[in-house]
Design a protein around this motif. Structure first.
Motif, mmCIF file in Angstrom:
data_model
loop_
_atom_site.group_PDB
_atom_site.id
_atom_site.type_symbol
_atom_site.label_atom_id
_atom_site.label_comp_id
_atom_site.label_asym_id
_atom_site.label_seq_id
_atom_site.Cartn_x
_atom_site.Cartn_y
_atom_site.Cartn_z
ATOM 1 N N LEU A 24 0.821 -1.201 0.000
ATOM 2 C CA LEU A 24 0.000 0.000 0.000
ATOM 3 C C LEU A 24 0.859 1.257 0.000
ATOM 4 N N PHE A 25 1.818 1.341 0.889
ATOM 5 C CA PHE A 25 2.647 2.531 0.994
ATOM 6 C C PHE A 25 3.497 2.738 -0.260
ATOM 7 N N SER A 26 4.045 1.658 -0.811
ATOM 8 C CA SER A 26 4.883 1.802 -1.998
ATOM 9 C C SER A 26 4.055 2.276 -3.184
ATOM 10 N N ARG A 27 2.815 1.817 -3.282
ATOM 11 C CA ARG A 27 1.949 2.249 -4.382
ATOM 12 C C ARG A 27 1.641 3.744 -4.285
ATOM 13 N N LEU A 28 1.354 4.225 -3.088
ATOM 14 C CA LEU A 28 1.048 5.642 -2.913
ATOM 15 C C LEU A 28 2.217 6.525 -3.324
ATOM 16 N N VAL A 29 3.422 6.023 -3.163
ATOM 17 C CA VAL A 29 4.610 6.813 -3.481
ATOM 18 C C VAL A 29 4.811 6.952 -4.984
ATOM 19 N N ILE A 30 4.534 5.897 -5.752
ATOM 20 C CA ILE A 30 4.959 5.886 -7.156
ATOM 21 C C ILE A 30 3.808 5.901 -8.169
ATOM 22 N N ALA A 31 2.561 6.113 -7.739
ATOM 23 C CA ALA A 31 1.419 6.021 -8.649
ATOM 24 C C ALA A 31 1.552 6.886 -9.907
ATOM 25 N N PRO A 32 1.845 8.199 -9.801
ATOM 26 C CA PRO A 32 1.948 9.000 -11.029
ATOM 27 C C PRO A 32 3.054 8.532 -11.968
#
Length: 317
Positions: A24-32
């Motif tokens: 979850l945290f890694s996805r929030l960081v790199i989504a764009p």
């Protein structure tokens, strides 16, 4: 000294929950950056800098230009397209990956204790990556298709996408490009876990780095090495994921038709050159280091917190 096998000795419930949190945290960081990478990978033929470039859709030139184009044409939400299936993907992928890694490593330790740690990590990492990829692949395909949508929606919701794919493509539609995904993930995860554990041990034991800093450094370094080796498979996977009856409805309307992984790789080299296999490579590297570093850092930190909250005997499950 801190040990590097916390993921192996921790209880399964701790590993599963820590993997979900890390995803979850890694996805929030790199989504764009993920959306930018997918758009660049799907852009057919030239990138607009070549004289013979033929692109039916927006022409993207690099990371900043792609972000600006998406913001101008689709708004801020355009940089987060596919985020829901991506969050579900990352939250389920990491637990399956780490659980499989734990079980595979323990199995090899019991069955063949004479095998050195490095080849053991190599095999366990490959098996863990393949298992997690196969288990979560439909979410990966949905993430790509939503990220590939322009202003005109191909799918209005996740449920609509699921129903539409099943109705027009069947079950196999959810697994387009799985062969390229397995071809990518097995060597990548093997390289990643080998480099991660070796670098982490070196940083802590030889250079006496703080454990959290070692986790960040090792995760970023291992991911960069792995991504460099397998990136062409990632690009081919993205091209195959948008095949089917909706292929000409995405932001790029002339994405070529490919029958399979080998055919896709051959055609890309023929019509776009070897550089065509590395479209989006720069943003992939930029994304890879923080993604893996945050994943491993969060994973290790979450395990420590849960062991503090629920200090059961490690390996009891």
């Amino acid at each position: 000294m801190p040990k590097s096998n916390e993921k192996i000795n921790a209880p399964k419930s701790h590993v599963f929950l820590s993997g979900a949190i890390a995803g979850l945290f890694s996805r929030l960081v790199i989504a764009p950056l993920d959306v930018v990478k997918i758009r660049l990978q799907l852009q057919p033929h030239g990138t607009g800098t070549l004289k013979d470039a033929v692109v039916d859709g927006p022409t993207y030139r690099g990371i900043i230009h792609t972000m600006r184009t998406i913001l101008r044409q689709e708004g801020i939400r355009g940089l987060w397209k596919g985020n829901i299936p991506a969050v579900l993907l990352y939250m389920t992928y990491s637990p399956v990956q780490f659980i499989t890694l734990k079980e595979c490593t323990l199995l090899m330790q019991r069955a063949a204790p004479q095998i050195p740690e490095t080849p053991r990590n190599l095999v366990a990492g490959g098996v863990a990556g393949a298992a997690a990829t196969a288990a979560t692949y439909p979410l990966d395909l949905l993430r790509t298709r939503f990220a590939a949508q322009g202003s005109e929606k191909v799918y209005t919701s996740i449920l609509h996408a699921i129903h539409h794919i099943y109705a027009h493509e069947g079950v196999k539609g959810y697994y387009r490009g799985l062969d390229a995904a397995i071809g990518q993930i097995v060597p990548y995860m093997s390289i990643f876990f080998c480099c991660y554990e070796a670098t982490r041990s070196l940083a802590i034991d030889e250079f006496h780095m703080p454990e959290q800093s070692a986790n960040l450094l090792s995760g970023g370094f291992a991911s960069t090495i792995g991504k460099t080796v397998v990136f062409p498979f990632d690009l081919v996977r993205k091209r195959l994921q948008v095949q089917g009856p909706t292929r000409q409805k995405y932001v790029h309307r002339n994405i070529p038709a490919y029958a399979n992984m080998i055919g896709a790789m051959r055609d890309i080299i023929k019509y776009e050159g070897y550089r065509g296999l590395y479209k989006g490579f720069t943003v992939s590297l930029i994304k890879a280091a923080p993604l893996s570093a945050v994943t491993m850092w969060t994973m290790e930190g979450s395990l420590k917190i849960m062991d503090w909250i629920d200090p059961r005997d490690k390996g009891s499950e």
